[in-house]
Write an enzyme that holds these catalytic residues in place. Structure first.
Site, PDB file in Angstrom:
ATOM      1  N   LYS A 168      19.833  32.972  25.383  1.00 56.15           N
ATOM      2  CA  LYS A 168      20.450  32.475  26.624  1.00 56.15           C
ATOM      3  C   LYS A 168      20.605  30.958  26.563  1.00 56.15           C
ATOM      4  O   LYS A 168      19.726  30.256  26.060  1.00 56.15           O
ATOM      5  CB  LYS A 168      19.551  32.873  27.809  1.00 56.15           C
ATOM      6  N   GLY A 179      24.626  31.311  36.689  1.00 57.33           N
ATOM      7  CA  GLY A 179      24.641  29.842  36.747  1.00 57.33           C
ATOM      8  C   GLY A 179      23.763  29.192  35.699  1.00 57.33           C
ATOM      9  O   GLY A 179      23.260  28.075  35.902  1.00 57.33           O
ATOM     10  N   CYS A 237      31.158  29.043  30.521  1.00 56.35           N
ATOM     11  CA  CYS A 237      30.465  29.680  31.647  1.00 56.35           C
ATOM     12  C   CYS A 237      31.326  29.536  32.901  1.00 56.35           C
ATOM     13  O   CYS A 237      31.710  28.418  33.251  1.00 56.35           O
ATOM     14  CB  CYS A 237      29.096  29.047  31.877  1.00 56.35           C
ATOM     15  N   GLY A 253      32.774  41.357  24.048  1.00 61.00           N
ATOM     16  CA  GLY A 253      33.434  41.857  25.248  1.00 61.00           C
ATOM     17  C   GLY A 253      33.418  43.364  25.332  1.00 61.00           C
ATOM     18  O   GLY A 253      34.213  44.026  24.677  1.00 61.00           O
ATOM     19  N   GLY A 254      32.487  43.894  26.111  1.00 65.26           N
ATOM     20  CA  GLY A 254      32.498  45.307  26.472  1.00 65.26           C
ATOM     21  C   GLY A 254      32.253  46.283  25.350  1.00 65.26           C
ATOM     22  O   GLY A 254      32.715  47.419  25.417  1.00 65.26           O
TER      23      GLY A 254
HETATM   24  N1  ORO Z   1      27.464  33.947  32.918  1.00 64.42           N
HETATM   25  C1  ORO Z   1      28.471  34.309  32.076  1.00 64.42           C
HETATM   26  O1  ORO Z   1      29.119  35.330  32.306  1.00 64.42           O
HETATM   27  N2  ORO Z   1      28.740  33.561  31.015  1.00 64.42           N
HETATM   28  C2  ORO Z   1      28.044  32.433  30.755  1.00 64.42           C
HETATM   29  O2  ORO Z   1      28.349  31.787  29.761  1.00 64.42           O
HETATM   30  C3  ORO Z   1      27.015  32.041  31.592  1.00 64.42           C
HETATM   31  C4  ORO Z   1      26.758  32.814  32.683  1.00 64.42           C
HETATM   32  C5  ORO Z   1      25.761  32.409  33.691  1.00 64.42           C
HETATM   33  O3  ORO Z   1      24.664  31.973  33.336  1.00 64.42           O
HETATM   34  O4  ORO Z   1      26.106  32.509  34.864  1.00 64.42           O
END
Ligand code: ORO
Length: 303
Positions: A43, A70, A132, A243-244
């Site tokens: 993350k 976020g 993001c 993606g998916g």
């Molecule tokens: N959410 C996403 O879909 N992609 C990101 O890169 C980061 C977040 C998030 O932390 O909200």
């Protein structure tokens, strides 16, 4: 042979986990043998801790889900202290660790990357998140133009010779991919979630704590396949398809479209062991195609 080379990161197989859907890896270690995977991407972390957005920040929609997390994170120093030893061990078992880098500005991306380089020597490479959809500055705001994304890449390239990847927004793929390649990116992760909205009509409120969020899951997959194909045709650096992906055949589509490796995202939240099942299914597909080396299938789309 299932081994691939993703921009200098040697992966024992093409399957990795998408940032944000697999924690820091150790959270999944009681449920599965994480070291079966080619790589994991952690993350996003910034130089300083970020609180993220308030709940609710996940909502199910038909064919997928929305999130507005976020980029909540403890900052690189706490991340390295808490998760570093486990991730170091994982990398010694042959599963590469790619750390995702977050920031609100070019300066913040650079600070975070400098800290990663110093505190996480076990990292095989870094993924810069300029896509993001859930932060006010940085993220998709700087990743939606060739200039904005290129700027961040140029500054980050000066920090390290280690492999640097960029998580791309689902916009202007060919142009932005070319800008990132020109600034020295070693590979591209295509795509991040797609900006969307989901409204509860009874309360007339967003299903998330903010009006918009990022859409992910199987309904994004055909869009992501098209964008991976566009990216693979635009640049010579390798592509990670995101993606998916729910099955080995979904992963195979990315590879045929030109991806060198494939991230499993939302599927990890449906079934924490999805990534190892998808790997087994991908192996079965490669065998069914009568090739001895998965690399022969990269970009092998016939049209
Ligand atoms: N959410 C996403 O879909 N992609 C990101 O890169 C980061 C977040 C998030 O932390 O909200």
């Amino acid at each position: 042979n299932m081994a691939v080379d993703f921009g200098g990161v040697k992966m024992k197989n093409p399957i990795n986990t998408a940032s944000g859907t697999f924690g820091y890896g150790w959270q999944f270690s009681e449920l599965m043998d994480v070291s079966q995977l080619g790589a994991i991407t952690t993350k996003g972390c910034a130089a300083e801790p970020w609180p993220g957005n308030p709940a609710p920040r996940m909502a199910e929609v038909r064919g997928g889900m929305m999130n507005s997390v976020g980029l909540q994170n403890p900052g690189v120093a706490a991340f390295a202290a808490q998760s570093g030893p486990w991730l170091d061990e994982l990398s010694q078992k042959g599963t590469q660790v790619i750390c995702q880098v977050a920031g609100h500005s070019t300066e913040e991306y650079v600070s975070a990357l400098e800290m990663f380089c110093e505190l996480c020597p076990w990292a095989a490479g870094f993924e810069i998140n300029v896509s993001c959809p859930n932060i006010a500055a940085g993220g998709i705001a700087c990743g939606s133009t060739p200039e904005g994304a290129g700027d961040v890449m140029r500054a980050c390239r000066k920090v390290t010779d280690k492999p640097l990847f960029v998580k791309m927004a689902p916009v202007r793929i060919p142009e932005i991919a070319r800008a990132l390649e020109a600034e020295g990116a070693d590979g591209l992760s295509v795509i991040n979630s797609i900006p969307g909205m989901a409204i509860d009509v009874h309360t007339r409120r967003s299903k998330l704590s903010k009006p918009t969020g990022g859409l992910s899951g199987p309904l994004c997959h055909p869009i992501a396949v098209r964008m991976v194909w566009e990216a693979a045709n635009a640049v010579d650096i390798p592509i990670n398809g995101v993606g998916g992906v729910m099955t080995g055949e979904d992963a195979a589509e990315f590879i045929l479209a030109g991806a060198t490796c494939v991230s499993v995202g939302m599927a990890n939240l449906v079934d924490p062991t999805a990534s190892v099942r998808i790997l087994a299914e991908l192996e079965a597909w490669a065998e069914s195609q009568g090739v001895n080396d998965i690399n022969e299938l990269i970009g092998a789309l016939e049209c």
